[in-house]
Scaffold this motif. Structure first.
Motif, mmCIF file in Angstrom:
data_model
loop_
_atom_site.group_PDB
_atom_site.id
_atom_site.type_symbol
_atom_site.label_atom_id
_atom_site.label_comp_id
_atom_site.label_asym_id
_atom_site.label_seq_id
_atom_site.Cartn_x
_atom_site.Cartn_y
_atom_site.Cartn_z
ATOM 1 N N SER A 38 0.834 -1.209 0.000
ATOM 2 C CA SER A 38 0.000 0.000 0.000
ATOM 3 C C SER A 38 0.864 1.252 0.000
ATOM 4 C CB SER A 38 -0.925 0.022 1.223
ATOM 5 O OG SER A 38 -1.847 -1.028 1.156
ATOM 6 N N GLY A 39 1.908 1.243 0.809
ATOM 7 C CA GLY A 39 2.803 2.395 0.875
ATOM 8 C C GLY A 39 3.502 2.668 -0.449
ATOM 9 N N TRP A 40 3.797 1.647 -1.183
ATOM 10 C CA TRP A 40 4.461 1.803 -2.474
ATOM 11 C C TRP A 40 3.459 2.104 -3.597
ATOM 12 C CZ3 TRP A 40 7.314 -3.414 -1.614
ATOM 13 C CH2 TRP A 40 8.349 -3.240 -0.688
ATOM 14 N N ARG A 41 2.185 2.010 -3.288
ATOM 15 C CA ARG A 41 1.107 2.242 -4.259
ATOM 16 C C ARG A 41 1.232 1.322 -5.475
ATOM 17 N NH1 ARG A 41 1.526 8.468 -3.261
ATOM 18 N NH2 ARG A 41 0.159 8.578 -1.458
ATOM 19 N N LEU A 42 1.366 0.038 -5.173
ATOM 20 C CA LEU A 42 1.461 -0.956 -6.242
ATOM 21 C C LEU A 42 0.083 -1.185 -6.858
ATOM 22 C CD1 LEU A 42 3.771 -3.718 -4.679
ATOM 23 C CD2 LEU A 42 4.428 -1.772 -6.093
ATOM 24 N N THR A 43 0.069 -1.406 -8.155
ATOM 25 C CA THR A 43 -1.175 -1.773 -8.832
ATOM 26 C C THR A 43 -1.517 -3.205 -8.438
ATOM 27 O OG1 THR A 43 -0.066 -2.695 -10.769
ATOM 28 C CG2 THR A 43 -0.537 -0.310 -10.812
ATOM 29 N N PRO A 44 -2.755 -3.641 -8.684
ATOM 30 C CA PRO A 44 -3.098 -5.034 -8.371
ATOM 31 C C PRO A 44 -2.165 -6.041 -9.058
ATOM 32 C CG PRO A 44 -5.098 -3.791 -8.742
ATOM 33 C CD PRO A 44 -3.947 -2.878 -9.087
ATOM 34 N N ALA A 45 -1.814 -5.787 -10.315
ATOM 35 C CA ALA A 45 -0.908 -6.698 -11.032
ATOM 36 C C ALA A 45 0.470 -6.683 -10.382
ATOM 37 C CB ALA A 45 -0.819 -6.297 -12.502
ATOM 38 N N GLU A 46 0.950 -5.516 -10.002
ATOM 39 C CA GLU A 46 2.254 -5.419 -9.356
ATOM 40 C C GLU A 46 2.238 -6.109 -7.992
ATOM 41 O OE1 GLU A 46 3.689 -1.189 -11.392
ATOM 42 O OE2 GLU A 46 2.763 -1.179 -9.405
ATOM 43 N N ARG A 47 1.114 -6.016 -7.285
ATOM 44 C CA ARG A 47 0.984 -6.714 -5.992
ATOM 45 C C ARG A 47 1.123 -8.223 -6.183
ATOM 46 N NH1 ARG A 47 -1.996 -4.206 -1.481
ATOM 47 N NH2 ARG A 47 -2.129 -2.000 -1.938
ATOM 48 N N SER A 94 3.628 -12.445 -20.751
ATOM 49 C CA SER A 94 4.984 -12.633 -21.264
ATOM 50 C C SER A 94 6.003 -12.302 -20.176
ATOM 51 C CB SER A 94 5.206 -11.733 -22.479
ATOM 52 O OG SER A 94 5.296 -10.380 -22.060
ATOM 53 N N GLU A 95 7.201 -12.825 -20.377
ATOM 54 C CA GLU A 95 8.278 -12.531 -19.430
ATOM 55 C C GLU A 95 8.622 -11.042 -19.461
ATOM 56 O OE1 GLU A 95 11.713 -15.113 -19.125
ATOM 57 O OE2 GLU A 95 10.545 -16.773 -19.966
ATOM 58 N N GLY A 96 8.481 -10.430 -20.626
ATOM 59 C CA GLY A 96 8.740 -9.001 -20.744
ATOM 60 C C GLY A 96 7.813 -8.185 -19.853
ATOM 61 N N THR A 97 6.539 -8.569 -19.820
ATOM 62 C CA THR A 97 5.571 -7.877 -18.954
ATOM 63 C C THR A 97 5.952 -8.042 -17.493
ATOM 64 O OG1 THR A 97 3.812 -8.269 -20.575
ATOM 65 C CG2 THR A 97 3.124 -7.744 -18.322
ATOM 66 N N VAL A 98 6.331 -9.242 -17.125
ATOM 67 C CA VAL A 98 6.728 -9.508 -15.736
ATOM 68 C C VAL A 98 7.979 -8.706 -15.389
ATOM 69 C CG1 VAL A 98 7.522 -11.262 -14.102
ATOM 70 C CG2 VAL A 98 5.650 -11.783 -15.674
ATOM 71 N N LYS A 99 8.936 -8.643 -16.320
ATOM 72 C CA LYS A 99 10.149 -7.858 -16.072
ATOM 73 C C LYS A 99 9.819 -6.381 -15.894
ATOM 74 C CE LYS A 99 13.384 -10.960 -18.373
ATOM 75 N NZ LYS A 99 14.277 -11.161 -19.517
ATOM 76 N N ALA A 100 8.899 -5.870 -16.694
ATOM 77 C CA ALA A 100 8.504 -4.465 -16.559
ATOM 78 C C ALA A 100 7.822 -4.228 -15.210
ATOM 79 C CB ALA A 100 7.574 -4.070 -17.710
ATOM 80 N N GLN A 101 6.937 -5.144 -14.814
ATOM 81 C CA GLN A 101 6.268 -5.010 -13.520
ATOM 82 C C GLN A 101 7.273 -5.126 -12.377
ATOM 83 O OE1 GLN A 101 3.476 -8.154 -14.286
ATOM 84 N NE2 GLN A 101 1.784 -6.718 -14.639
ATOM 85 N N THR A 102 8.241 -6.032 -12.523
ATOM 86 C CA THR A 102 9.274 -6.200 -11.502
ATOM 87 C C THR A 102 10.109 -4.930 -11.373
ATOM 88 O OG1 THR A 102 9.367 -8.572 -11.955
ATOM 89 C CG2 THR A 102 11.244 -7.624 -10.808
ATOM 90 N N ALA A 103 10.473 -4.341 -12.501
ATOM 91 C CA ALA A 103 11.243 -3.091 -12.475
ATOM 92 C C ALA A 103 10.452 -1.983 -11.788
ATOM 93 C CB ALA A 103 11.632 -2.687 -13.899
ATOM 94 N N ALA A 104 9.137 -1.920 -12.059
ATOM 95 C CA ALA A 104 8.288 -0.904 -11.420
ATOM 96 C C ALA A 104 8.215 -1.138 -9.906
ATOM 97 C CB ALA A 104 6.886 -0.931 -12.034
ATOM 98 N N ILE A 105 8.132 -2.397 -9.502
ATOM 99 C CA ILE A 105 8.081 -2.726 -8.060
ATOM 100 C C ILE A 105 9.380 -2.288 -7.393
ATOM 101 C CG2 ILE A 105 8.062 -4.643 -6.402
ATOM 102 C CD1 ILE A 105 6.267 -6.133 -8.547
ATOM 103 N N TYR A 106 10.521 -2.632 -8.009
ATOM 104 C CA TYR A 106 11.816 -2.254 -7.435
ATOM 105 C C TYR A 106 11.946 -0.728 -7.345
ATOM 106 C CZ TYR A 106 13.248 -7.137 -8.275
ATOM 107 O OH TYR A 106 13.347 -8.506 -8.286
ATOM 108 N N ARG A 107 11.506 -0.035 -8.385
ATOM 109 C CA ARG A 107 11.585 1.435 -8.393
ATOM 110 C C ARG A 107 10.730 2.020 -7.278
ATOM 111 N NH1 ARG A 107 8.052 4.302 -10.667
ATOM 112 N NH2 ARG A 107 7.460 2.797 -12.242
#
Length: 159
Positions: free
Chosen positions: A81-90, A112-125
């Protein structure tokens, strides 16, 4: 219990094979049997007490584990919640914490793995970390700061 079992086994075998050389006085024989029976009763009682004690310790351990799971779920929710992750990112962050690979997450989420990598990068950021190990360390630190987790575990005494 082993001594009592040995006494009764010897008594039976002595009768069957005639092993006794000299008869024992009946009063002494009765006292030995009473002692053996009392030994068995004490053994069964102690065993029952140990089983109950073990079951109680198991229930306490299960309760502690249940509370720890609840605390960890709360920590995850607070951070997400503090990071304001989207449902997919959660969803991705949760399985990242569980240790799944990018390919496994893509297969699980049917993306796709590309989508997961993009979501992972957003989570880390959003989390302010550079990778999975730093992400995990945030949760471990939160748990270690928790009063429930800070309680030292009881040390089992050596037999």
């Amino acid at each position: 219990q082993l001594v009592c079992a040995a006494f009764f086994l010897y008594d039976i075998l002595a009768s069957v094979f005639g092993l006794r050389q000299r008869p024992i006085a009946w009063a002494l024989y009765e006292l030995i049997q009473i002692g053996a029976a009392l030994g068995l009763v004490v053994g069964v009682s102690v065993t029952g007490w140990l089983v109950l004690r073990t079951l109680r310790a198991r229930r306490q351990a299960e309760e502690s584990l249940r509370r720890a799971r609840g605390v960890f779920a709360d920590v995850l929710e607070e951070r997400f919640s503090g990071w304001r992750l989207t449902p997919a990112e959660r969803d991705v962050a949760l399985v990242l914490v569980k240790g799944m690979t990018t390919a496994e997450i893509a297969g699980l989420r049917q993306t796709s793995e590309g989508t997961v990598k993009a979501q992972t990068a957003a989570i880390y950021r959003k989390a302010g970390v550079k990778g999975r190990s730093q992400l995990l360390s945030l949760f471990i630190e939160d748990l270690m700061d928790d009063p429930l987790a800070a309680r030292p575990a009881p040390i089992a005494s050596a037999p």
